[in-house]
Motif scaffolding. Structure first.
Motif, short mmCIF file in Angstrom:
data_model
loop_
_atom_site.label_atom_id
_atom_site.label_comp_id
_atom_site.label_asym_id
_atom_site.label_seq_id
_atom_site.Cartn_x
_atom_site.Cartn_y
_atom_site.Cartn_z
N LEU A 1 0.83 -1.20 0.00
CA LEU A 1 0.00 0.00 0.00
C LEU A 1 0.87 1.26 0.00
O LEU A 1 1.76 1.41 0.83
N GLY A 2 0.61 2.15 -0.97
CA GLY A 2 1.32 3.41 -1.04
C GLY A 2 2.59 3.40 -1.86
O GLY A 2 3.24 4.45 -2.00
N ASP A 3 2.98 2.26 -2.42
CA ASP A 3 4.23 2.18 -3.19
C ASP A 3 4.17 2.99 -4.48
O ASP A 3 3.11 3.13 -5.10
N ARG A 4 5.34 3.52 -4.85
CA ARG A 4 5.52 4.09 -6.18
C ARG A 4 6.11 3.00 -7.06
O ARG A 4 7.17 2.46 -6.76
N VAL A 5 5.40 2.65 -8.14
CA VAL A 5 5.76 1.50 -8.96
C VAL A 5 6.00 1.93 -10.40
O VAL A 5 5.19 2.66 -10.98
N ALA A 6 7.12 1.46 -10.97
CA ALA A 6 7.40 1.65 -12.39
C ALA A 6 7.31 0.29 -13.08
O ALA A 6 7.88 -0.69 -12.59
N VAL A 7 6.58 0.23 -14.19
CA VAL A 7 6.48 -1.00 -14.98
C VAL A 7 7.12 -0.73 -16.34
O VAL A 7 6.59 0.05 -17.14
N VAL A 8 8.25 -1.36 -16.59
CA VAL A 8 8.99 -1.16 -17.83
C VAL A 8 8.54 -2.22 -18.84
O VAL A 8 8.77 -3.41 -18.64
N GLY A 9 7.89 -1.77 -19.90
CA GLY A 9 7.33 -2.68 -20.91
C GLY A 9 5.83 -2.77 -20.75
O GLY A 9 5.33 -3.22 -19.72
N GLN A 10 5.10 -2.34 -21.77
CA GLN A 10 3.64 -2.30 -21.69
C GLN A 10 2.99 -3.22 -22.72
O GLN A 10 2.00 -2.89 -23.36
N GLY A 11 3.58 -4.40 -22.86
CA GLY A 11 2.90 -5.46 -23.57
C GLY A 11 1.83 -6.05 -22.66
O GLY A 11 1.55 -5.52 -21.58
N PRO A 12 1.20 -7.15 -23.07
CA PRO A 12 0.11 -7.71 -22.27
C PRO A 12 0.48 -8.00 -20.82
O PRO A 12 -0.28 -7.69 -19.90
N VAL A 13 1.65 -8.60 -20.58
CA VAL A 13 2.00 -8.93 -19.20
C VAL A 13 2.33 -7.68 -18.39
O VAL A 13 2.02 -7.61 -17.20
#
Length: 333
Positions: free
Chosen positions: A135-147
């Motif tokens: 809860l409250g984390d700053r999250v980066a997701v590298v790669g925006q394919g389906p997964v």
């Protein structure tokens, strides 16, 4: 029955007289209604069969939705006639029927079409991959394919306060916004631009699976931050990392793999609840872009193969990014 088999490098063959498999103990026979093409594993198996040992060992065609036809001895969780989705079957889903272990089968709600339901194979994977998001984390997701998009949804469901989506492609980033990204950063894939995304993230998820993206995630996270290896390193199977940086930052790291049946069952149970109670929030309709008949599997593979991610990191490639305006392609027997 009909079945496509991967028989050599960039060679798949359709047979129409294959016996219907018989489920053994704790196994389930599923009549396949849809099988989505895995943008990473299926394509890597297709292009690197014979060049990478593991590409002849994985199941080509493993994202399935269908109806239970028959169950083997000891099966208690599902019954004949039930709609299901399957994660990691024992036989290919590019067929009229497929066999899977019971632990790999989840209930598919009536409201979710089979073509979208096959995408749910990614859900337990994303559930397990995001287990360290709090809860409250700053999250980066590298790669925006389906997964990557599924991981974005799961990070949001776990209470992330800020979600940053990173990709090479503006069209995919538009999908990221629709799926809840608070910020979108387009990069060219180079280490410099990836580093410019920022720093101080609590969690950075590599949803691509290349040396460049994994090392970029190390730079994105704060001291004692979490790096998640979600994208599978099928092409560059060996990755060099700067262990001094890892030690200096005191980084935590985990993969998305479910190493035990207990982990698989736990992730599947959560995925089933989410599919039943929060299906609209998954936005599966925004991830599915094409539906083709079984006989057009070669066309689907060709369509998805126009991808930079299928070439070794740092080597010349005919493509600068992902295939244009393509996310998930569903094959319908």
């Amino acid at each position: 029955m009909r079945r496509y088999d991967l028989v050599g490098r960039r060679e798949i063959r359709l047979a129409d007289d294959v016996p219907v498999p018989v489920p053994g103990p704790l196994e389930v026979l599923v009549q396949v209604r849809a099988c989505t093409v895995c943008n990473r594993s299926d394509l890597a198996y297709f292009h690197y069969y014979g060049l990478r040992d593991h590409c002849a060992q994985g199941c080509f065609g493993h994202e399935i939705a269908g109806v239970v036809e028959r169950v083997g001895p000891g099966v208690t969780r599902v019954r004949p006639g039930q709609r299901v989705f399957v994660r990691t079957p024992l036989t290919t889903g590019y067929a009229d029927y497929a066999v899977a272990r019971e632990v790999s089968v989840g209930a598919l709600p009536d409201a979710i079409p089979f073509e979208q339901g096959a995408i749910l194979q990614l859900l337990p994977l994303a559930v397990h991959a995001t287990r360290g998001v709090t809860l409250g984390d700053r999250v980066a997701v590298v790669g925006q394919g389906p997964v990557g998009l599924m991981a974005l949804r799961m990070a949001a469901a776990r209470g992330a306060a800020a979600l940053t989506a990173v990709d090479l492609d503006d069209w995919r980033l538009e999908r990221s916004r629709l799926l809840g990204a608070d910020a979108c950063r387009r990069v060219d894939g180079g280490a410099g631009e990836l580093a410019g995304v920022g720093e101080g993230f609590d969690v950075a998820i590599d949803a691509v699976g290349t040396p460049t993206t994994l090392n970029a995630c190390v730079g994105l996270v704060r001291q004692n931050g979490l790096v998640v290896m979600l994208g599978t390193h099928h092409v560059d199977t060996k990755v060099t990392v700067d262990l001094v940086t890892w030690e200096r930052k005191g980084l935590r790291v985990h993969s998305s793999a479910e190493p035990t049946d207990t982990a698989r069952a736990g992730a599947m149970a959560v995925a089933e609840r989410l599919a039943a109670e929060r299906a609209d929030e998954l936005r599966l309709d925004k991830i599915l872009t094409h539906v083709l008949p079984l006989t057009e599997l070669p066309r689907a593979v060709e369509l998805l193969s126009a991808s930079r991610a299928l070439y070794p990191d740092g080597e010349p490639a005919p493509y600068a990014g992902p295939p244009p305006k393509v996310l998930k392609v569903a094959i319908r027997p």
